[in-house]
Design a protein around this motif. Structure first.
Motif, PDB file in Angstrom:
ATOM      1  N   CYS A 322       2.807   1.757   3.054  1.00 29.19           N
ATOM      2  CA  CYS A 322       2.030   2.236   4.194  1.00 29.19           C
ATOM      3  C   CYS A 322       0.804   1.387   4.513  1.00 29.19           C
ATOM      4  CB  CYS A 322       1.585   3.659   3.920  1.00 29.19           C
ATOM      5  SG  CYS A 322       0.468   3.767   2.505  1.00 29.19           S
ATOM      6  N   CYS A 327       1.316   6.002   0.182  1.00 28.98           N
ATOM      7  CA  CYS A 327       2.654   5.968  -0.441  1.00 28.98           C
ATOM      8  C   CYS A 327       2.615   5.577  -1.917  1.00 28.98           C
ATOM      9  CB  CYS A 327       3.569   5.018   0.326  1.00 28.98           C
ATOM     10  SG  CYS A 327       3.197   3.275   0.065  1.00 28.98           S
ATOM     11  N   MET A 328       1.518   5.038  -2.392  1.00 31.58           N
ATOM     12  CA  MET A 328       1.309   4.667  -3.806  1.00 31.58           C
ATOM     13  C   MET A 328       2.127   3.452  -4.240  1.00 31.58           C
ATOM     14  SD  MET A 328      -0.826   7.049  -4.439  1.00 31.58           S
ATOM     15  CE  MET A 328      -1.210   7.018  -6.178  1.00 31.58           C
ATOM     16  N   CYS A 330       1.801   0.380  -3.825  1.00 27.67           N
ATOM     17  CA  CYS A 330       1.048  -0.839  -4.163  1.00 27.67           C
ATOM     18  C   CYS A 330       0.195  -0.643  -5.422  1.00 27.67           C
ATOM     19  CB  CYS A 330       0.146  -1.237  -2.995  1.00 27.67           C
ATOM     20  SG  CYS A 330      -1.164  -0.031  -2.703  1.00 27.67           S
ATOM     21  N   CYS A 358      -4.024  -1.603  -1.504  1.00 28.22           N
ATOM     22  CA  CYS A 358      -4.228  -1.653  -0.050  1.00 28.22           C
ATOM     23  C   CYS A 358      -5.543  -1.030   0.385  1.00 28.22           C
ATOM     24  CB  CYS A 358      -3.061  -0.983   0.671  1.00 28.22           C
ATOM     25  SG  CYS A 358      -2.944   0.783   0.379  1.00 28.22           S
TER      26      CYS A 358
HETATM   27  S1  FES Z   1      -0.595   3.208  -0.940  1.00 28.79           S
HETATM   28 FE1  FES Z   1       0.982   2.609   0.416  1.00 28.79          FE
HETATM   29  S2  FES Z   1       0.815   0.450   0.417  1.00 28.79           S
HETATM   30 FE2  FES Z   1      -0.845   1.087  -0.738  1.00 28.79          FE
END
Ligand code: FES
Ligand SMILES: Cc1cc2nc3c(=O)[nH]c(=O)nc-3n(C[C@H](O)[C@H](O)[C@H](O)COP(=O)(O)OP(=O)(O)OC[C@H]3O[C@@H](n4cnc5c(N)ncnc54)[C@H](O)[C@@H]3O)c2cc1C
Length: 370
Positions: A322, A327-328, A330, A358
């Motif tokens: 995201c 979304c976690m 990364c 991110c």
């Molecule tokens: S939390 Fe989704 S890309 Fe970093």
């Protein structure tokens, strides 16, 4: 059955049973949820609409929520978030439609716009998110969107239509030109079917706006001109102070809507969804030091950008989805140093701590395990 699956799973370790089943067919799974693309529609300029048939684990979505899909490009899985445009449902019909706007320089969106075809299989995560219609329904609802932000509010509009909502509904969408409005034919059909739904399309600075239905409370043949502002809202939804309002779109539109609702003291009636986030500015005295990406042996001078952007600028390709902290995908371990969360402004100086690349920027020297 679950016990038997666990037993087989133990026998197939270190790989999951699904890794073997996918050799037979990619949508034959016991645990992982996937979806097969069954239809691809490129009718709207700059975007593509995919109809997916999810595997049996799919439990549907609430209008406004999003899913994550994993797309394999050149052997690498890339995860991105997309908001289904279907009316809310329990997933029983095993159909899911996503409209993806091709982002300039965007990896996944450009790939799907150009290359998606029936038979392609993607990973799918359950629908999630709090940007949803109130339960029970509010009598009056304002839906506002811009560009690709139409998707979650279109799902809301379609759900209200499916429920034969009898209250007043305003749907206000902004685009660059009429041919860039996805699902226009459906908007026209809804407008014809529901005289209590007022659907207006604005093209600020380019084309005259369009009204797809004229509700009894509107006296305007062309109710909106120019960009979003108080006068425009007051003209199209004079009752907006008593409505629940949902907005999704580019930062400029979100800011304009927030300004109006804050000025009116109506923040609690405004619900927002963003596809990107605006980072809080970093303090110049914090933009110092060196970032070491230890697992790859790459070193970069701190630029104050997010660690994801810093890593990408240094030629690395960390997994991400995201790019806005939801979304976690990364997440990486910070071995040492201090980082600032660009969403909340909080500092984190704990060693060996997981962080999302991110939405974090280094403050001085930092060592990240990618
Ligand atoms: S939390 Fe989704 S890309 Fe970093
Ligand atoms: C909750 C949610 C719901 C969403 N729903 C939808 C939806 O329904 N429809 C839709 O079209 N989109 C939606 N999105 C956006 C979608 O998830 C993707 O972000 C979008 O498709 C772009 O992905 P991409 O892979 O094409 O772009 P990416 O390759 O991820 O690039 C995204 C941006 O980052 C920039 N970038 C890429 N690489 C670098 C680099 N090296 N350094 C600096 N910047 C870089 C790009 O220029 C671009 O501006 C949603 C997002 C969220 C968070």
């Amino acid at each position: 059955m679950a016990g038997l699956i666990d037993l087989v799973q133990t026998l197939t370790t270190p790989h999951t049973l699904d890794r073997y089943l996918e050799l037979v067919h990619p949508t034959l799974t016991v645990r992982d949820m996937r979806a097969e693309i069954v239809e691809v529609d490129r009718d709207t300029r700059g975007s593509v609409t995919l109809t997916l048939r999810p595997t049996r684990q799919w439990r549907g979505h609430r209008a406004g929520q999003y899913v994550q899909i994993g797309v394999l490009i050149d052997g690498v899985k890339h995860t991105r978030c997309y908001s289904p445009i279907d009316p809310q449902g329990d997933g029983g019909d095993r159909r899911l439609r996503l409209t993806v706007k091709a982002h300039p320089n965007g990896l996944v969106s450009q790939y799907l716009r150009r290359r998606a075809e029936p038979g392609m299989v993607v990973d799918l995560a359950p629908a999630t998110g709090n940007f949803t219609l109130p339960e029970p329904n509010s009598e009056r609802i304002v839906l506002i969107s811009g560009g690709s932000g139409i998707t979650p509010v279109l799902s809301m509009l379609r759900s209200l239509d499916a429920r034969e909502h009898r209250g007043q509904v305003v749907f206000l969408h902004y685009a660059r030109s009429p041919e860039m409005v996805p699902h226009r034919a459906e908007l026209v059909r809804i407008a014809e079917r529901r005289p209590n739904f007022h659907i207006a399309l604005g093209y600020p600075g380019t084309w005259p706006s369009e009204v797809l239905s004229g509700a009894p409370w509107s006296c305007a043949a062309s109710p909106i001109s120019g960009r979003f502002g108080y006068d425009q809202l007051e003209r199209i939804a004079p009752w907006f102070a008593t409505a629940q309002t949902y907005v999704c779109g580019p930062a400029s539109l979100m800011d304009a809507v927030r300004t109006v609702y804050e000025a009116e003291g109506l923040e609690d009636r405004l619900h927002t969804e963003e596809f990107t986030f605006t980072a809080t500015p970093v303090r110049p005295d914090e933009v110092t030091g060196t970032t070491i990406f230890s697992a790859s042996g790459v070193t970069a001078g701190n630029t104050g950008a997010s660690l994801l952007e810093q890593a990408e600028s240094a030629g690395l390709t960390p997994e991400h989805g995201c790019r806005m902290g939801i979304c976690m995908s990364c997440t990486a371990i910070k071995r040492s140093g201090c980082v600032r969360n660009l969403r909340t402004g909080e500092l984190d100086a704990d060693p060996d701590h997981p962080i999302q690349l991110c939405i974090n920027a280094a403050v001085g020297d930092a060592r990240i395990d990618i």
